[in-house]
Design a protein around this motif. Structure first.
Motif, PDB file in Angstrom:
ATOM      1  N   SER A  69       0.826  -1.213   0.000  1.00  0.00           N
ATOM      2  CA  SER A  69       0.000   0.000   0.000  1.00  0.00           C
ATOM      3  C   SER A  69       0.864   1.268   0.000  1.00  0.00           C
ATOM      4  O   SER A  69       0.476   2.290   0.566  1.00  0.00           O
ATOM      5  CB  SER A  69      -0.937  -0.007   1.207  1.00  0.00           C
ATOM      6  N   TYR A  70       2.016   1.171  -0.580  1.00  0.00           N
ATOM      7  CA  TYR A  70       2.981   2.284  -0.566  1.00  0.00           C
ATOM      8  C   TYR A  70       2.338   3.581  -1.048  1.00  0.00           C
ATOM      9  O   TYR A  70       2.411   4.626  -0.391  1.00  0.00           O
ATOM     10  CB  TYR A  70       4.194   1.932  -1.439  1.00  0.00           C
ATOM     11  N   THR A  71       1.678   3.541  -2.168  1.00  0.00           N
ATOM     12  CA  THR A  71       1.125   4.777  -2.741  1.00  0.00           C
ATOM     13  C   THR A  71      -0.101   5.280  -1.998  1.00  0.00           C
ATOM     14  O   THR A  71      -0.535   6.419  -2.213  1.00  0.00           O
ATOM     15  CB  THR A  71       0.774   4.554  -4.227  1.00  0.00           C
ATOM     16  N   ASP A  72      -0.645   4.433  -1.120  1.00  0.00           N
ATOM     17  CA  ASP A  72      -1.799   4.880  -0.344  1.00  0.00           C
ATOM     18  C   ASP A  72      -1.393   5.810   0.796  1.00  0.00           C
ATOM     19  O   ASP A  72      -2.250   6.523   1.349  1.00  0.00           O
ATOM     20  CB  ASP A  72      -2.548   3.683   0.251  1.00  0.00           C
ATOM     21  N   HIS A  73      -0.114   5.784   1.160  1.00  0.00           N
ATOM     22  CA  HIS A  73       0.332   6.529   2.346  1.00  0.00           C
ATOM     23  C   HIS A  73       1.343   7.631   2.046  1.00  0.00           C
ATOM     24  O   HIS A  73       1.454   8.581   2.838  1.00  0.00           O
ATOM     25  CB  HIS A  73       0.968   5.566   3.363  1.00  0.00           C
ATOM     26  N   THR A  74       2.104   7.521   0.985  1.00  0.00           N
ATOM     27  CA  THR A  74       3.191   8.498   0.750  1.00  0.00           C
ATOM     28  C   THR A  74       2.678   9.710  -0.002  1.00  0.00           C
ATOM     29  O   THR A  74       1.698   9.638  -0.751  1.00  0.00           O
ATOM     30  CB  THR A  74       4.345   7.849  -0.042  1.00  0.00           C
TER      31      THR A  74
END
Length: 667
Positions: free
Chosen positions: A278-283
């Protein structure tokens, strides 16, 4: 109410104002060898250079650290310290930062990354190197430009105590200096092996305004981290959580606050694991890694650190995370806090302590130099007086003017009968005078005839003058020996041969410029009583002896070069021996001796001493009042001179008003 930060920031501004004032305020008024107004900073640099260097270093560090703080990056093994450090550097320098996953692969040394402009300022960079040497107790080493060489340097575990230093242009923009610290845990896993590294962290705390404490997500609760924090008690802590998986930013922020006992406004930064699903959900949207695949993120190894907020609504969606929450923007928030560092407080205190100490030392040094100069001047006066004194009587430098003045006075005050009897010796005297006027180039033959005539007259009147003249001759070598003894007495012995040029110049000036003489009235007041008091049987012999002595002196001037001839007052009358042989006790002769010593001899000693001072480089007028009459020869300072150029002598007075103003700083 003024905060502690604002107070210290104000103190920093006061230090800067103080340093500027030191460069402009006149602290020392120099009166010799040339009039000069010496600013305080120059005075400290000239007379107490060690203190000046300390003040300059501390001012430079205060000025630099107040604008660009140094931040330490500390943490445990595999926490991502080096990745954080690399994130502040330009792309070309990131390859020089050693990063690894195992105990054997991370950096083993402390590396200070500074703004490139600091190195361009050579004077400040030297001061910074000196400071690092003091902090780490060893000279720092420059990090090589070549990545492989830089790797070898950072892997040199036996060089732990020697810090590395490197520069990066991007740090100028960030307004940060980064101290990349090695892992606290050693490869052995033995806590005893960690002590040297913790000790180095403690030392580095003295120059750091803040510390980035980096944790891997699974390390937040590890107690070893508290040991690191205890090593840096005064540095502001910025907590950074790396390798976050799928947890929300707010969850990590709350956990860190609880575990680390943080206040609500204490910042916490974080970076997500490159492999998180979920990298792109948080950065943040501005994260360059969003467009990369997990493998590309790993290859680039550029984690995106941003501030984590406790309210989830401030973290999601990622578009709400503004770029000013980037770790790189932290410097704008850190700079006002930089003055909170322990080292900054110490520098401020030490600056004022050094300033007061420097002023104290400056006063002592000037007093010491003033005393040494006075001692040298007094000793020079004594040496000059001794050179021109024999048997307790001041010698009188003979000059054609003095000789003519006395001879003509003897002729004026004599009766007609004695004027007639004095014709032969006076003719000899006048011939000698004409020889002087013609000059040396015409002297050999006339001089030979005059010496023959002089010998005949001396035989007739049973007097001898050559011995007295020879004993009264002062040669350049006599002056050289005097100066050699004097220099030895002042603690800097110079052999007689080294004084030849000065000795010749002294005698030449003295012979040329000293015009000491009596007026006709003063001469007649001395010679008239002699005629009255002398018995008839003594008059002719004594006065003839005087004329022969005077003529002999004139002949001596032809051959004497730059030597001077000095005689006691009674030698001008043929010597006291003539009077004593006649059993005569003359009050007039005693008065003649007293007046000539006081009016001629003492004035000549004063003039001789003044000329010697000018040429060897000693100020006039330091000797006690009434020691000598005031010199009548004008001052003419020799350039260069022994006293000024070799001994550094000068005459100064401290401006007390300026001293009080400077001492008021820091009070």
């Amino acid at each position: 109410m003024t905060s502690a930060n604002e107070e210290i920031a104000e103190e920093t501004r006061v230090v800067d104002a103080c340093w500027k004032r030191l460069r402009t305020i006149t602290l020392i008024d120099q009166t010799w060898p040339a009039a000069d107004a010496i600013p305080a900073e120059e005075a400290l640099h000239r007379w107490v250079p060690e203190i000046h260097e300390q003040l300059a270093t501390k001012h430079a560090l205060i000025h630099r650290f107040g604008v660009i703080p140094i931040v330490a990056v500390v943490g445990l093994l595999n926490s991502g310290k080096s990745s954080l450090t690399a994130s502040f550097l330009s792309q070309s320098n990131r390859t020089r930062v050693l990063r690894g996953l195992g105990r054997q692969e991370g950096s083993q040394r402390f590396t200070l990354w500074i703004p490139h402009v600091w190195k361009e300022d050579a004077a400040f960079f030297e001061k910074l190197l000196n400071l690092l040497a003091q902090v780490f107790e060893t000279e720092p080493e420059l990090l090589a430009d070549d990545p492989e060489t830089a790797r070898e340097q950072q892997n040199a575990v036996d060089r732990l105590a020697c810090p590395l230093i490197a520069t990066d242009p991007l740090l100028t923009k960030h307004k940060l200096g980064i101290l990349d610290c090695p892992d606290i845990q050693r490869a052995s896993g033995n806590a005893e092996d960690d002590k040297p590294r913790l000790e180095m962290v403690k030392r580095s705390a003295s120059i750091c305004a803040a510390a980035f404490v980096v944790y891997a997500r699974n390390q937040i609760e590890i107690c070893t981290l508290q040991t690191i924090l205890d090593a840096m008690p005064d540095a502001r802590r910025i907590h950074v959580v790396n390798l976050i998986k799928d947890e929300s930013a707010s969850q990590i922020r709350r956990e860190a606050r609880t575990v680390l006992n943080l206040r609500s406004h204490d910042p916490v930064y974080g970076a997500y694991d490159f492999l998180s699903a979920s990298y792109t959900d948080h950065t943040p949207m501005w994260d360059a890694n969003r467009s990369r695949s997990p493998e590309e993120r790993l290859a680039a190894s550029e984690p995106c650190f941003f501030e984590l907020r406790e309210e989830e609504s401030e973290n999601t969606p990622p578009s709400k995370i503004a770029e000013d929450r980037s770790m790189a923007a932290l410097a704008q928030r850190l700079t006002p806090q930089a003055v909170k560092s322990r080292r900054m407080k110490e520098l401020l205190q030490e600056f004022y302590q050094d300033l007061q100490s420097g002023l104290d030392q400056l006063e002592r040094e000037l007093d010491k130099k003033s005393g040494a100069l006075a001692k040298a001047s007094h000793r020079l006066r004594d040496e000059c007086q001794e050179l021109l004194t024999k048997d307790g009587h001041v010698q009188i430098k003979m000059s054609p003017e003095i000789i003519h003045g006395m001879e003509q006075s003897l002729g004026r005050t004599a009766s007609f009968y004695y004027k007639w009897l004095l014709l032969p010796p006076r003719k000899f005297f006048q011939a000698a005078s004409r020889l002087i006027e013609k000059g040396r180039q015409f002297s050999p033959l006339p001089g030979k005839d005059l010496r023959k005539k002089k010998a005949e007259l001396e035989a007739k009147w049973q007097v001898q003058t050559d011995g007295k003249i020879a004993r009264g001759t002062v040669t350049p070598m006599d002056v050289q020996r005097m100066l050699s003894l004097w220099s030895g007495a002042t603690g800097d012995y110079q052999d007689p041969e080294s004084w030849q040029e000065e000795a010749e110049a002294i005698l030449q000036r003295f012979l040329t410029e000293d015009k000491t003489n009596l007026t006709e009235t003063e001469w007649d007041a001395l010679t008239a009583p002699l005629w009255e008091q002398l018995p008839k049987r003594a008059r002719m012999k004594l006065v003839t002896s005087a004329c022969l002595m005077l003529g002999g002196l004139l002949l001596a001037f032809v051959d004497g070069g730059i030597s001077l001839i000095s005689l006691q007052a009674m030698d001008l009358l043929g010597g006291l021996g003539v009077v004593a042989s006649l059993g005569v006790n003359l009050q007039g002769a005693k008065e003649f001796e007293r007046v000539l010593e006081e009016k001629l001899g003492h004035q000549q000693v004063a003039n001789f001493h003044a000329i010697v001072c000018d040429i060897v480089g000693v100020p006039r007028g330091i000797e006690p009042k009434n020691a000598f009459p005031n010199p009548t020869v004008p001052p003419k300072r020799q350039q260069p001179s022994y006293g000024v150029n070799d001994r550094g002598w000068s005459v100064h007075a401290i401006n007390r008003e300026s001293m009080r103003e400077i001492r008021s700083y820091g009070c």
